[in-house]
Design an enzyme around this catalytic site. Structure first.
Site, PDB file in Angstrom:
ATOM      1  N   ASN A 113      23.623   5.212 -12.892  1.00  0.00           N
ATOM      2  CA  ASN A 113      23.842   4.431 -13.656  1.00  0.00           C
ATOM      3  C   ASN A 113      23.752   3.244 -13.156  1.00  0.00           C
ATOM      4  OD1 ASN A 113      23.061   1.750 -15.611  1.00  0.00           O
ATOM      5  ND2 ASN A 113      24.646   3.773 -16.737  1.00  0.00           N
ATOM      6  N   HIS A 148      23.673   4.496 -24.900  1.00  0.00           N
ATOM      7  CA  HIS A 148      24.872   4.717 -23.973  1.00  0.00           C
ATOM      8  C   HIS A 148      26.324   4.412 -24.552  1.00  0.00           C
ATOM      9  CE1 HIS A 148      28.020   3.034 -20.069  1.00  0.00           C
ATOM     10  NE2 HIS A 148      26.778   3.902 -20.541  1.00  0.00           N
ATOM     11  N   GLY A 161      34.367   2.727 -16.844  1.00  0.00           N
ATOM     12  CA  GLY A 161      34.840   2.340 -15.828  1.00  0.00           C
ATOM     13  C   GLY A 161      36.158   1.956 -15.782  1.00  0.00           C
ATOM     14  N   SER A 221      34.273   7.560 -14.490  1.00  0.00           N
ATOM     15  CA  SER A 221      34.419   7.181 -13.467  1.00  0.00           C
ATOM     16  C   SER A 221      34.998   9.353 -12.503  1.00  0.00           C
ATOM     17  CB  SER A 221      36.209   7.404 -13.698  1.00  0.00           C
ATOM     18  OG  SER A 221      36.268   6.191 -15.035  1.00  0.00           O
TER      19      SER A 221
HETATM   20  P1  PGA Z   1      31.233   4.716 -14.576  1.00  0.00           P
HETATM   21  O1  PGA Z   1      29.942   4.554 -15.768  1.00  0.00           O
HETATM   22  O2  PGA Z   1      31.177   5.726 -13.850  1.00  0.00           O
HETATM   23  O3  PGA Z   1      31.471   3.197 -13.644  1.00  0.00           O
HETATM   24  O4  PGA Z   1      33.034   4.959 -15.350  1.00  0.00           O
HETATM   25  C1  PGA Z   1      29.776   5.515 -16.036  1.00  0.00           C
HETATM   26  C2  PGA Z   1      28.207   5.581 -17.102  1.00  0.00           C
HETATM   27  O5  PGA Z   1      28.720   4.536 -17.677  1.00  0.00           O
HETATM   28  O6  PGA Z   1      27.273   6.636 -17.535  1.00  0.00           O
END
Ligand code: PGA
Length: 254
Positions: free
Chosen positions: A9, A95, A173, A212
């Site tokens: 994504n 999301h 994130g 993450s």
């Molecule tokens: P991230 O995002 O891997 O940066 O934590 C995951 C997501 O929002 O699907």
């Protein structure tokens, strides 16, 4: 058995040329991992260019969002037929960034799931709790509510077309991961809800984990029998990191 699914994504990152470079790199790297289904979700502005770049290969295209109406006076919105026109196969729905930052309610998520299914797009439905909800012991309650509303009125065969992504909001994130035990508990809970709601067998739908995911934790996730793949944000923006995550899932089939 369905192959493991690894979805990148890209969120609001990348110009068209950057997107094509990234997609081409992922396509090349994925040729060696044919046992994994790889899906990329670029921003809307890059969908056409990435769609063309992916034409000769097994990597599939997803949109990050959609509007539930077929057409009309909805400034700034994108319909399912526009996404189909670009050869999107999947669409991410619900999301947590859309729920939290753009006010998407469970009811709106449900309309989007319905619109996607009616046009033959496969929704990747995201569910997950905030840190406060987890601390208050509300994780299962929140996920049950999100699923109940999103799946309202859908037949068993429609629900079978969905992919689910468990994304604890506090892990997105942030560099924080849910533990394998926390992930397994929620995935089992989702499977049980799907069994009770629609009589689905445990492996009818893939359940991804997101939050993450990085090259250094992907192997541990891939080793979890409850994890059918991952939804990757930040680490999907670098070919090397994303390819390494895809490789981790290479040996698993769900
Ligand atoms: P991230 O995002 O891997 O940066 O934590 C995951 C997501 O929002 O699907």
């Amino acid at each position: 058995m369905k192959p493991a699914l690894v979805v990148g994504n890209w969120k609001m990152h990348g110009t068209r040329s950057e997107a094509v470079k990234l997609a081409t790199g992922v396509l090349e790297a994925s040729r060696r991992n044919l046992s994994v289904e790889v899906v990329l979700a670029p921003p809307f502005t890059a969908l056409a260019a990435v769609s063309a770049a992916l034409r000769c290969g097994a990597v599939r295209l997803a949109a990050q969002n959609l509007h539930w109406e077929t057409e009309g006076a909805f400034t700034g919105e994108i319909s399912v037929s526009m996404l189909r026109d670009l050869d999107c196969r999947y669409v991410i729905v619900g999301h947590s960034e859309r729920r939290r930052l753009f006010g998407e309610s469970d009811a709106i998520v449900a309309k989007k799931v319905g619109a996607a299914l009616s046009a033959g797009l496969r929704p990747i439905l995201c569910v997950g709790e905030t840190l406060g909800e987890r601390r208050r012991g509300r994780t299962n309650g929140v996920i049950a509510r999100q699923l109940r509303v999103a799946l309202k009125g859908l037949s068993k065969s429609a629900i079978e077309k969905l992919t689910f992504a468990y994304e604890p909001v506090w892990a997105i994130g942030t560099g924080k991961n849910a533990t394998p035990e926390q992930i397994a508990a929620v995935h089992r809970f989702v499977r049980e809800l799907l069994r009770r709601r629609a009589g689905l067998s445990a492996r009818a739908c893939r359940i991804l984990y997101g939050g993450s995911v990085r090259p250094d934790n992907a192997a541990e996730l891939a080793a979890q029998p409850e994890v059918d793949g991952v939804l990757v944000g930040g680490a999907s923006l670098k070919v090397g990191a994303f390819a390494s995550i895809v490789r981790s899932f290479g040996a698993t089939a769900v």
